[in-house]
Design a protein around this motif. Sequence first.
Motif, PDB file in Angstrom:
ATOM      1  N   HIS A 198       0.825  -1.205   0.000  1.00 10.49           N
ATOM      2  CA  HIS A 198       0.000   0.000   0.000  1.00 10.49           C
ATOM      3  C   HIS A 198       0.861   1.258   0.000  1.00 10.49           C
ATOM      4  O   HIS A 198       0.573   2.217  -0.720  1.00 10.49           O
ATOM      5  N   ARG A 231       0.904   4.001  -3.119  1.00 11.53           N
ATOM      6  CA  ARG A 231       0.596   5.422  -2.911  1.00 11.53           C
ATOM      7  C   ARG A 231       1.720   6.298  -3.446  1.00 11.53           C
ATOM      8  O   ARG A 231       1.488   7.297  -4.116  1.00 11.53           O
ATOM      9  N   TRP A 232       2.947   5.923  -3.136  1.00 15.51           N
ATOM     10  CA  TRP A 232       4.077   6.745  -3.557  1.00 15.51           C
ATOM     11  C   TRP A 232       4.242   6.743  -5.071  1.00 15.51           C
ATOM     12  O   TRP A 232       4.505   7.777  -5.662  1.00 15.51           O
ATOM     13  N   ARG A 264       1.908   6.460  -7.266  1.00 13.38           N
ATOM     14  CA  ARG A 264       0.847   7.312  -7.805  1.00 13.38           C
ATOM     15  C   ARG A 264       1.271   8.784  -7.736  1.00 13.38           C
ATOM     16  O   ARG A 264       1.116   9.528  -8.695  1.00 13.38           O
ATOM     17  N   SER A 293      -0.405  10.452   1.007  1.00 14.73           N
ATOM     18  CA  SER A 293      -1.298   9.907  -0.014  1.00 14.73           C
ATOM     19  C   SER A 293      -1.640  11.013  -1.001  1.00 14.73           C
ATOM     20  O   SER A 293      -1.439  12.201  -0.726  1.00 14.73           O
ATOM     21  N   TRP A 294      -2.180  10.636  -2.143  1.00 17.38           N
ATOM     22  CA  TRP A 294      -2.556  11.625  -3.148  1.00 17.38           C
ATOM     23  C   TRP A 294      -3.608  12.574  -2.574  1.00 17.38           C
ATOM     24  O   TRP A 294      -3.595  13.774  -2.841  1.00 17.38           O
ATOM     25  N   ASN A 295      -4.515  12.045  -1.762  1.00 16.61           N
ATOM     26  CA  ASN A 295      -5.553  12.885  -1.160  1.00 16.61           C
ATOM     27  C   ASN A 295      -4.941  13.935  -0.222  1.00 16.61           C
ATOM     28  O   ASN A 295      -5.480  15.028  -0.093  1.00 16.61           O
TER      29      ASN A 295
END
Length: 91
Positions: free
Chosen positions: A18, A22-23, A25, A83-85
Amino acid sequence: MIYSELIEECKNIIIEFHFTARWYRIEGYHRVGKLVLQADLAPDKIASLARQIGITPKDMALAILLAEKYPDLSDLPAGKDVSWNQIEQYL
């Protein structure tokens, strides 16, 4: 290996997966943002480009802002634990 060790090892693999996903992305969006900046694309073309490559115009805008504000991703306040968010908070 006993069962409880197997569980812990599998959990560790999933956590790492995970984190890495995330990274990657974030790195991918950063690269897209840099490329768009280098191309000096007209602002009215950005939303169209986003849709043509399969991302939202919002994500494209964030990618561009990310590349502008953090040319080097190692300067992100949260480092790789982001995270991207969460990127939107930094921009």
